[in-house]
Every structure is written in structure tokens, then in C-alpha cells.
Design a protein around this motif. Structure first.
Motif, PDB file in Angstrom:
ATOM      1  N   THR A  86      -3.375   0.038  -6.554  1.00  0.00           N
ATOM      2  CA  THR A  86      -2.964   0.458  -5.501  1.00  0.00           C
ATOM      3  C   THR A  86      -3.436   1.429  -4.736  1.00  0.00           C
ATOM      4  OG1 THR A  86      -0.620  -0.279  -6.495  1.00  0.00           O
ATOM      5  CG2 THR A  86      -0.689   1.288  -4.473  1.00  0.00           C
ATOM      6  N   HIS A  87      -3.522   1.414  -3.379  1.00  0.00           N
ATOM      7  CA  HIS A  87      -3.938   2.803  -2.679  1.00  0.00           C
ATOM      8  C   HIS A  87      -3.002   3.131  -1.805  1.00  0.00           C
ATOM      9  CE1 HIS A  87      -8.163   1.872  -3.935  1.00  0.00           C
ATOM     10  NE2 HIS A  87      -7.871   0.569  -3.634  1.00  0.00           N
ATOM     11  N   LYS A  88      -3.108   4.628  -1.613  1.00  0.00           N
ATOM     12  CA  LYS A  88      -1.911   5.062  -0.638  1.00  0.00           C
ATOM     13  C   LYS A  88      -2.890   5.771   0.575  1.00  0.00           C
ATOM     14  CE  LYS A  88       1.400   5.750  -4.366  1.00  0.00           C
ATOM     15  NZ  LYS A  88       2.448   6.414  -4.627  1.00  0.00           N
ATOM     16  N   GLY A  89      -2.006   5.890   1.662  1.00  0.00           N
ATOM     17  CA  GLY A  89      -2.724   6.447   2.753  1.00  0.00           C
ATOM     18  C   GLY A  89      -1.636   6.896   3.759  1.00  0.00           C
ATOM     19  N   THR A  90      -2.029   7.691   4.753  1.00  0.00           N
ATOM     20  CA  THR A  90      -1.189   8.361   5.622  1.00  0.00           C
ATOM     21  C   THR A  90      -1.773   8.259   7.108  1.00  0.00           C
ATOM     22  OG1 THR A  90      -1.977  10.603   5.436  1.00  0.00           O
ATOM     23  CG2 THR A  90      -0.374   9.972   3.797  1.00  0.00           C
ATOM     24  N   CYS A  91      -0.796   8.599   8.037  1.00  0.00           N
ATOM     25  CA  CYS A  91      -1.361   8.871   9.368  1.00  0.00           C
ATOM     26  C   CYS A  91      -2.027  10.226   9.375  1.00  0.00           C
ATOM     27  CB  CYS A  91      -0.048   8.778  10.283  1.00  0.00           C
ATOM     28  SG  CYS A  91       0.967  10.272   9.873  1.00  0.00           S
ATOM     29  N   PHE A  92      -2.442  10.632  10.599  1.00  0.00           N
ATOM     30  CA  PHE A  92      -2.965  11.905  10.602  1.00  0.00           C
ATOM     31  C   PHE A  92      -2.304  13.352  10.084  1.00  0.00           C
ATOM     32  CE2 PHE A  92      -4.815  15.657  13.387  1.00  0.00           C
ATOM     33  CZ  PHE A  92      -5.871  15.673  12.640  1.00  0.00           C
ATOM     34  N   CYS A  93      -0.918  13.320  10.513  1.00  0.00           N
ATOM     35  CA  CYS A  93      -0.121  14.244   9.969  1.00  0.00           C
ATOM     36  C   CYS A  93       0.660  13.989   8.809  1.00  0.00           C
ATOM     37  CB  CYS A  93       1.046  14.709  11.277  1.00  0.00           C
ATOM     38  SG  CYS A  93       2.379  13.358  11.181  1.00  0.00           S
ATOM     39  N   GLY A  94       0.718  13.048   8.203  1.00  0.00           N
ATOM     40  CA  GLY A  94       1.245  12.507   6.851  1.00  0.00           C
ATOM     41  C   GLY A  94       2.841  12.402   6.868  1.00  0.00           C
ATOM     42  N   SER A  95       3.241  12.113   8.180  1.00  0.00           N
ATOM     43  CA  SER A  95       4.620  11.718   8.359  1.00  0.00           C
ATOM     44  C   SER A  95       4.892  10.218   8.133  1.00  0.00           C
ATOM     45  CB  SER A  95       4.920  11.799   9.906  1.00  0.00           C
ATOM     46  OG  SER A  95       5.174  13.339  10.116  1.00  0.00           O
ATOM     47  N   VAL A  96       3.895   9.280   8.030  1.00  0.00           N
ATOM     48  CA  VAL A  96       4.010   8.020   7.920  1.00  0.00           C
ATOM     49  C   VAL A  96       3.007   7.857   6.585  1.00  0.00           C
ATOM     50  CG1 VAL A  96       3.684   5.490   8.715  1.00  0.00           C
ATOM     51  CG2 VAL A  96       4.357   7.315  10.070  1.00  0.00           C
ATOM     52  N   GLU A  97       3.663   7.144   5.393  1.00  0.00           N
ATOM     53  CA  GLU A  97       2.838   6.823   4.300  1.00  0.00           C
ATOM     54  C   GLU A  97       2.599   5.439   4.136  1.00  0.00           C
ATOM     55  OE1 GLU A  97       4.314   8.957   1.111  1.00  0.00           O
ATOM     56  OE2 GLU A  97       3.790  11.161   1.842  1.00  0.00           O
ATOM     57  N   ILE A  98       1.603   4.778   3.853  1.00  0.00           N
ATOM     58  CA  ILE A  98       1.540   3.353   3.512  1.00  0.00           C
ATOM     59  C   ILE A  98       0.837   3.143   2.032  1.00  0.00           C
ATOM     60  CG2 ILE A  98       1.243   2.744   5.966  1.00  0.00           C
ATOM     61  CD1 ILE A  98      -1.872   2.570   5.064  1.00  0.00           C
ATOM     62  N   GLU A  99       1.044   1.961   1.504  1.00  0.00           N
ATOM     63  CA  GLU A  99       0.701   1.562   0.319  1.00  0.00           C
ATOM     64  C   GLU A  99       0.188   0.024   0.566  1.00  0.00           C
ATOM     65  OE1 GLU A  99       2.920   2.578  -3.522  1.00  0.00           O
ATOM     66  OE2 GLU A  99       3.050   0.430  -3.269  1.00  0.00           O
ATOM     67  N   VAL A 100      -1.116  -0.010  -0.236  1.00  0.00           N
ATOM     68  CA  VAL A 100      -1.697  -1.327  -0.072  1.00  0.00           C
ATOM     69  C   VAL A 100      -2.201  -1.871  -1.581  1.00  0.00           C
ATOM     70  CG1 VAL A 100      -2.891  -1.245   2.263  1.00  0.00           C
ATOM     71  CG2 VAL A 100      -4.150  -0.496   0.099  1.00  0.00           C
ATOM     72  N   SER A 101      -1.859  -2.883  -1.797  1.00  0.00           N
ATOM     73  CA  SER A 101      -1.845  -3.398  -3.236  1.00  0.00           C
ATOM     74  C   SER A 101      -2.751  -4.495  -3.321  1.00  0.00           C
ATOM     75  CB  SER A 101      -0.565  -3.559  -4.010  1.00  0.00           C
ATOM     76  OG  SER A 101       0.263  -4.637  -3.249  1.00  0.00           O
ATOM     77  N   GLY A 102      -3.614  -4.751  -4.562  1.00  0.00           N
ATOM     78  CA  GLY A 102      -4.452  -5.821  -4.720  1.00  0.00           C
ATOM     79  C   GLY A 102      -5.958  -5.336  -4.212  1.00  0.00           C
ATOM     80  N   THR A 103      -6.626  -6.303  -3.635  1.00  0.00           N
ATOM     81  CA  THR A 103      -7.662  -6.110  -3.106  1.00  0.00           C
ATOM     82  C   THR A 103      -8.044  -6.530  -1.677  1.00  0.00           C
ATOM     83  OG1 THR A 103      -8.516  -8.480  -4.309  1.00  0.00           O
ATOM     84  CG2 THR A 103      -9.240  -6.407  -5.411  1.00  0.00           C
ATOM     85  N   PRO A 104      -8.974  -6.156  -0.945  1.00  0.00           N
ATOM     86  CA  PRO A 104      -8.910  -6.483   0.522  1.00  0.00           C
ATOM     87  C   PRO A 104      -9.340  -7.930   0.507  1.00  0.00           C
ATOM     88  CG  PRO A 104     -10.142  -4.602   0.097  1.00  0.00           C
ATOM     89  CD  PRO A 104      -9.555  -5.011  -1.249  1.00  0.00           C
ATOM     90  N   VAL A 105      -8.965  -8.803   1.517  1.00  0.00           N
ATOM     91  CA  VAL A 105      -9.672 -10.136   1.883  1.00  0.00           C
ATOM     92  C   VAL A 105     -10.859  -9.803   2.402  1.00  0.00           C
ATOM     93  CG1 VAL A 105      -7.288 -11.440   1.562  1.00  0.00           C
ATOM     94  CG2 VAL A 105      -8.036 -10.605   3.703  1.00  0.00           C
ATOM     95  N   GLY A 106     -11.400  -8.813   3.115  1.00  0.00           N
ATOM     96  CA  GLY A 106     -12.446  -8.582   3.779  1.00  0.00           C
ATOM     97  C   GLY A 106     -12.649  -7.138   4.141  1.00  0.00           C
ATOM     98  N   MET A 107     -13.793  -6.578   4.292  1.00  0.00           N
ATOM     99  CA  MET A 107     -13.913  -5.219   4.929  1.00  0.00           C
ATOM    100  C   MET A 107     -15.378  -5.458   5.807  1.00  0.00           C
ATOM    101  SD  MET A 107     -13.245  -2.622   1.814  1.00  0.00           S
ATOM    102  CE  MET A 107     -13.823  -3.416   0.359  1.00  0.00           C
ATOM    103  N   GLY A 108     -15.219  -4.483   6.742  1.00  0.00           N
ATOM    104  CA  GLY A 108     -16.479  -4.708   7.746  1.00  0.00           C
ATOM    105  C   GLY A 108     -16.354  -3.809   8.967  1.00  0.00           C
ATOM    106  N   TYR A 109     -16.812  -4.156  10.254  1.00  0.00           N
ATOM    107  CA  TYR A 109     -16.941  -3.194  11.163  1.00  0.00           C
ATOM    108  C   TYR A 109     -16.700  -4.163  12.428  1.00  0.00           C
ATOM    109  CZ  TYR A 109     -19.486  -0.230   8.452  1.00  0.00           C
ATOM    110  OH  TYR A 109     -20.126   0.629   7.308  1.00  0.00           O
ATOM    111  N   CYS A 110     -15.775  -3.845  13.379  1.00  0.00           N
ATOM    112  CA  CYS A 110     -15.507  -4.380  14.546  1.00  0.00           C
ATOM    113  C   CYS A 110     -16.072  -3.583  15.774  1.00  0.00           C
ATOM    114  CB  CYS A 110     -13.964  -4.547  14.745  1.00  0.00           C
ATOM    115  SG  CYS A 110     -13.838  -5.732  16.278  1.00  0.00           S
TER     116      CYS A 110
END
Length: 142
Positions: free
Chosen positions: A4-28
């Protein structure tokens, strides 16, 4: 055990959580992502939609859908970008920078035909998207 990884918006008012492994990573490199991120390229991490949840500040999450299949979500308090839902593909792009504990390991460049920042890193560079997700599957040279 699920990672599990946790993250936030710039000010920290919104928090998110992702679990498992990403299905892909890259650059757009598409114009839409570049303008949205205010940068020459956007680093993405794609997760199955059910693997991403907002754990704090749901009432502060705004949404903008400027192009088909991209529901961009941001904090209405600070304007910080959080993620982009891609319902047609069943994935959510959580901006790699929003998840500080994620080891970013890109494997692909998409929409490279629109690049303004050539990146010579040996990774596959798709003109648009891989064929498996509706793109041409055509690769372009570095």
C-alpha cells in the motif's frame, strides 16, 4: 501481503491510497497531459480502478473531463493534481509524483509523436498508444 502506498494533493487536504502493484508506469507526451501538468512530460502510474481510493477530503475533489476517457481529479483547495480516471480502460492514472513511496519504474512512452522533450532512454516510444488499448501500436524512433 499487499503493498500500500499513500499520497496527497499539494496541500495535504486530500489523501489517497493505492494498493497492489501498478499495471503500468511510463511517460505521456500528449498535449493534454502536458498542459494539465504544466510540464513537458507527465509521469504516470496506472492502477486498476478498484485499487485506488480517496481516504480523506473526498468533498474537496473536483473533476474536469477535457478530453474523452480522461476524468482528471484535483484538490479544490490547492488545485493540486491527484489522478485521472480512465473508465474505458478500467484504470486510474495516479500521478507518480503524488505517491512519494512508489519506486517509479517507467517501461513506456505514449503519445511520443507529440513530444516537446525528446527522451533517449531506450524505452519503447509509441506514436499514440499500444494497440491493446486502442492505439495504432506504431512505435517511433527516439
Amino acid at each position: 501481503m499487499t503493498t500500500t502506498h499513500k499520497g496527497t494533493c499539494f496541500c495535504g487536504s486530500v489523501e489517497i491510497e493505492v494498493s497492489g502493484t501498478p499495471v503500468g508506469m511510463g511517460y505521456c507526451h500528449c498535449t493534454s497531459c502536458r498542459v494539465w501538468s504544466a510540464g513537458p512530460v507527465n509521469a504516470f502510474s496506472l492502477w486498476k480502478s478498484g485499487s485506488v481510493r480517496i481516504t480523506k477530503g473526498q468533498d474537496l475533489v473536483g473533476e474536469y473531463a477535457g478530453v474523452p476517457n480522461s476524468k482528471r481529479q484535483f484538490c479544490e483547495n490547492c488545485g493540486g493534481h491527484i489522478m485521472t480516471d480512465h473508465p474505458e480502460w478500467g484504470v486510474t492514472d495516479v500521478f507518480a509524483a503524488a505517491i512519494p513511496s512508489l519506486a517509479f519504474e517507467p517501461s513506456v512512452h505514449v503519445n511520443y509523436a507529440e513530444t516537446v522533450l525528446p527522451m533517449r532512454d531506450g524505452l519503447p516510444k509509441f506514436k499514440d498508444f499500444p494497440a491493446e488499448i486502442g492505439g495504432s501500436g506504431e512505435q517511433v524512433a527516439e
